[in-house]
Scaffold this motif. Structure first.
Motif, PDB file in Angstrom:
ATOM      1  N   ASP A  30      41.934 -12.665  25.708  1.00  0.00           N
ATOM      2  CA  ASP A  30      40.661 -13.311  26.025  1.00  0.00           C
ATOM      3  C   ASP A  30      40.014 -13.999  24.832  1.00  0.00           C
ATOM      4  N   THR A  31      40.323 -13.534  23.623  1.00  0.00           N
ATOM      5  CA  THR A  31      39.581 -14.021  22.458  1.00  0.00           C
ATOM      6  C   THR A  31      40.418 -14.826  21.471  1.00  0.00           C
ATOM      7  N   THR A  32      41.724 -14.914  21.673  1.00  0.00           N
ATOM      8  CA  THR A  32      42.591 -15.673  20.765  1.00  0.00           C
ATOM      9  C   THR A  32      43.595 -16.476  21.592  1.00  0.00           C
ATOM     10  N   ASP A  33      44.341 -17.342  20.903  1.00  0.00           N
ATOM     11  CA  ASP A  33      45.394 -18.105  21.577  1.00  0.00           C
ATOM     12  C   ASP A  33      46.775 -17.756  21.037  1.00  0.00           C
ATOM     13  N   CYS A  34      46.907 -16.627  20.331  1.00  0.00           N
ATOM     14  CA  CYS A  34      48.162 -16.243  19.689  1.00  0.00           C
ATOM     15  C   CYS A  34      49.090 -15.519  20.669  1.00  0.00           C
ATOM     16  N   PRO A  35      50.398 -15.664  20.466  1.00  0.00           N
ATOM     17  CA  PRO A  35      51.333 -14.843  21.244  1.00  0.00           C
ATOM     18  C   PRO A  35      51.222 -13.375  20.852  1.00  0.00           C
ATOM     19  N   ILE A  36      51.620 -12.509  21.776  1.00  0.00           N
ATOM     20  CA  ILE A  36      51.509 -11.059  21.581  1.00  0.00           C
ATOM     21  C   ILE A  36      52.856 -10.426  21.903  1.00  0.00           C
ATOM     22  N   ILE A  37      53.350  -9.612  20.981  1.00  0.00           N
ATOM     23  CA  ILE A  37      54.570  -8.847  21.218  1.00  0.00           C
ATOM     24  C   ILE A  37      54.207  -7.375  21.196  1.00  0.00           C
ATOM     25  N   VAL A  38      54.486  -6.687  22.299  1.00  0.00           N
ATOM     26  CA  VAL A  38      54.250  -5.250  22.398  1.00  0.00           C
ATOM     27  C   VAL A  38      55.597  -4.544  22.285  1.00  0.00           C
ATOM     28  N   VAL A  39      55.704  -3.648  21.316  1.00  0.00           N
ATOM     29  CA  VAL A  39      56.912  -2.843  21.159  1.00  0.00           C
ATOM     30  C   VAL A  39      56.622  -1.464  21.706  1.00  0.00           C
ATOM     31  N   ASP A  40      57.325  -1.092  22.757  1.00  0.00           N
ATOM     32  CA  ASP A  40      57.102   0.215  23.367  1.00  0.00           C
ATOM     33  C   ASP A  40      58.061   1.236  22.767  1.00  0.00           C
ATOM     34  N   ASN A  41      57.490   2.272  22.149  1.00  0.00           N
ATOM     35  CA  ASN A  41      58.267   3.336  21.506  1.00  0.00           C
ATOM     36  C   ASN A  41      58.645   4.430  22.506  1.00  0.00           C
ATOM     37  N   ASP A  42      59.382   4.028  23.556  1.00  0.00           N
ATOM     38  CA  ASP A  42      59.911   4.981  24.535  1.00  0.00           C
ATOM     39  C   ASP A  42      58.793   5.780  25.198  1.00  0.00           C
ATOM     40  N   SER A  43      57.801   5.069  25.730  1.00  0.00           N
ATOM     41  CA  SER A  43      56.671   5.742  26.382  1.00  0.00           C
ATOM     42  C   SER A  43      57.110   6.511  27.613  1.00  0.00           C
ATOM     43  N   ARG A  44      56.376   7.586  27.860  1.00  0.00           N
ATOM     44  CA  ARG A  44      56.626   8.406  29.047  1.00  0.00           C
ATOM     45  C   ARG A  44      55.563   8.179  30.111  1.00  0.00           C
ATOM     46  N   ASP A  45      54.527   7.411  29.809  1.00  0.00           N
ATOM     47  CA  ASP A  45      53.515   7.088  30.808  1.00  0.00           C
ATOM     48  C   ASP A  45      53.850   5.718  31.414  1.00  0.00           C
ATOM     49  N   ASP A  46      52.850   5.030  31.954  1.00  0.00           N
ATOM     50  CA  ASP A  46      53.122   3.750  32.607  1.00  0.00           C
ATOM     51  C   ASP A  46      52.833   2.560  31.701  1.00  0.00           C
ATOM     52  N   SER A  47      52.985   2.744  30.389  1.00  0.00           N
ATOM     53  CA  SER A  47      52.726   1.662  29.437  1.00  0.00           C
ATOM     54  C   SER A  47      53.572   0.427  29.720  1.00  0.00           C
ATOM     55  N   VAL A  48      54.878   0.626  29.950  1.00  0.00           N
ATOM     56  CA  VAL A  48      55.770  -0.517  30.158  1.00  0.00           C
ATOM     57  C   VAL A  48      55.343  -1.322  31.380  1.00  0.00           C
ATOM     58  N   ALA A  49      55.088  -0.641  32.478  1.00  0.00           N
ATOM     59  CA  ALA A  49      54.670  -1.332  33.698  1.00  0.00           C
ATOM     60  C   ALA A  49      53.331  -2.032  33.507  1.00  0.00           C
ATOM     61  N   THR A  50      52.439  -1.402  32.755  1.00  0.00           N
ATOM     62  CA  THR A  50      51.125  -1.994  32.506  1.00  0.00           C
ATOM     63  C   THR A  50      51.257  -3.297  31.734  1.00  0.00           C
ATOM     64  N   VAL A  51      52.063  -3.289  30.687  1.00  0.00           N
ATOM     65  CA  VAL A  51      52.243  -4.509  29.890  1.00  0.00           C
ATOM     66  C   VAL A  51      52.973  -5.575  30.696  1.00  0.00           C
ATOM     67  N   ASN A  52      53.930  -5.171  31.502  1.00  0.00           N
ATOM     68  CA  ASN A  52      54.631  -6.148  32.350  1.00  0.00           C
ATOM     69  C   ASN A  52      53.668  -6.853  33.291  1.00  0.00           C
ATOM     70  N   ARG A  53      52.721  -6.106  33.834  1.00  0.00           N
ATOM     71  CA  ARG A  53      51.727  -6.740  34.714  1.00  0.00           C
ATOM     72  C   ARG A  53      50.864  -7.734  33.941  1.00  0.00           C
ATOM     73  N   LEU A  54      50.469  -7.356  32.734  1.00  0.00           N
ATOM     74  CA  LEU A  54      49.687  -8.278  31.914  1.00  0.00           C
ATOM     75  C   LEU A  54      50.491  -9.515  31.553  1.00  0.00           C
ATOM     76  N   ALA A  55      51.764  -9.323  31.275  1.00  0.00           N
ATOM     77  CA  ALA A  55      52.618 -10.443  30.886  1.00  0.00           C
ATOM     78  C   ALA A  55      52.741 -11.464  32.012  1.00  0.00           C
ATOM     79  N   VAL A  56      52.817 -11.003  33.243  1.00  0.00           N
ATOM     80  CA  VAL A  56      52.932 -11.906  34.389  1.00  0.00           C
ATOM     81  C   VAL A  56      51.723 -12.829  34.469  1.00  0.00           C
ATOM     82  N   ARG A  57      50.551 -12.294  34.127  1.00  0.00           N
ATOM     83  CA  ARG A  57      49.317 -13.078  34.235  1.00  0.00           C
ATOM     84  C   ARG A  57      49.007 -13.868  32.969  1.00  0.00           C
TER      85      ARG A  57
END
Length: 294
Positions: free
Chosen positions: A31-58
């Motif tokens: 919302d506040t910048t125009d930079c690309p974002i790379i999220v590195v998931d360190n083998d999460s056991r919660d729903d982090s991966v799915a959450t970021v995937n949803r954000l990535a789609v939008r």
């Protein structure tokens, strides 16, 4: 936002099991910048991966996720830097973010100072909205403010408040897998300096940090920092410093079980440390000793 030229900075966030906080940080950066974002998931056991995937789609291609099959700790950031296609990388944690103007300030500063490999920011801690004590230490660095640098020379930083030149970071080898996490910054700082890169504090750069409620105990965090201080010392410092640091850790084992565990972890990693041990150039060792003398 709305800069005339495309951003040359990528945000890299290494995260594990903090889906809610991570989503807030990624959304804020979108919302506040125009930079690309790379999220590195360190083998999460919660729903982090799915959450970021949803954000990535939008996010119209601005968010990319790198999924690791084990928890690499700070080394996860190395994977993010490797995936970045911009010359500069701003590190975030899943409980920290940057002021909107930080990428542009960093890009201009790096452009004007080609020998600078890392910029450390002024950090504001929320919710009390106060400057972090470490920022004040950097501002008063005993290494002074050489005229060719945009700020005080330093040999330490907080990962969540640092922006690096990608080539300098990778030339220095990034974060070390021996250390895993906590207090991992010092080794990278001295290795960058040993290669001739300058590191400096630039207070015009501002990072925000709202410490997560999902974290290890204070004793566990302190023990890991002390463990990594000992390992870093053994990796790069003269024998007298190694013996002193080791003595400090052994004394701390009497304090609590966390420090006793950290000492055991340090012992198991010593073979790897000795294989990679190399002395720093005299100029870098003298700078470290100047910092320690304060």
């Amino acid at each position: 936002m709305g800069r005339p030229n495309p951003p040359r900075t990528t945000f890299v966030i290494a995260s594990r099991d903090r889906a809610g906080e991570l989503a807030s940080v990624v959304t804020r950066l979108l919302d506040t910048t125009d930079c690309p974002i790379i999220v590195v998931d360190n083998d999460s056991r919660d729903d982090s991966v799915a959450t970021v995937n949803r954000l990535a789609v939008r996010a119209a291609g601005r968010v990319r996720q790198v999924e690791l099959d084990s928890n690499l700790g700070a080394v996860g950031r190395n994977a993010g830097v490797a995936a970045a296609t911009t010359p500069y990388v701003a590190f975030c944690d899943d409980d920290s973010w940057w002021q909107p103007d930080a990428p542009a300030i960093a890009e201009q500063t790096f452009d004007a100072h080609p020998g600078v490999g890392l910029l450390a920011a002024r950090t504001i801690v929320l919710p009390r909205d106060e400057e972090d004590d470490f920022s004040r230490m950097l501002a008063d660095s005993p290494l002074g403010h050489p005229p060719h640098l945009p700020g005080p020379a330093i040999l330490g930083f907080m990962s969540c408040a640092a922006i690096v030149r990608k080539t300098a970071f990778e030339q220095a080898g990034g974060f070390c897998d021996i250390l895993h996490f906590r207090g991992e910054e010092m080794l990278l700082a001295v290795d960058m300096a040993a290669l001739g890169w300058d590191l400096c504090y630039v207070p015009a750069l501002v990072a925000m940090h709202q410490p997560s409620q999902v974290r290890a105990t204070t004793a566990a965090q302190a023990a890991r920092v002390l463990r990594n201080d000992v390992l870093t010392t053994w990796l790069r410092r003269p024998a007298r410093h190694c013996l002193r640091a080791t003595g400090t850790l052994l004394t701390a084992t009497l304090r609590d079980a966390e420090h006793a565990r950290a000492a055991g972890e340090a012992v198991t990693r010593l073979p790897a440390v000795l294989r990679r041990r190399r002395r720093l150039p005299d100029r870098v060792e003298r700078a470290l000793e100047a910092l320690e003398a304060v």
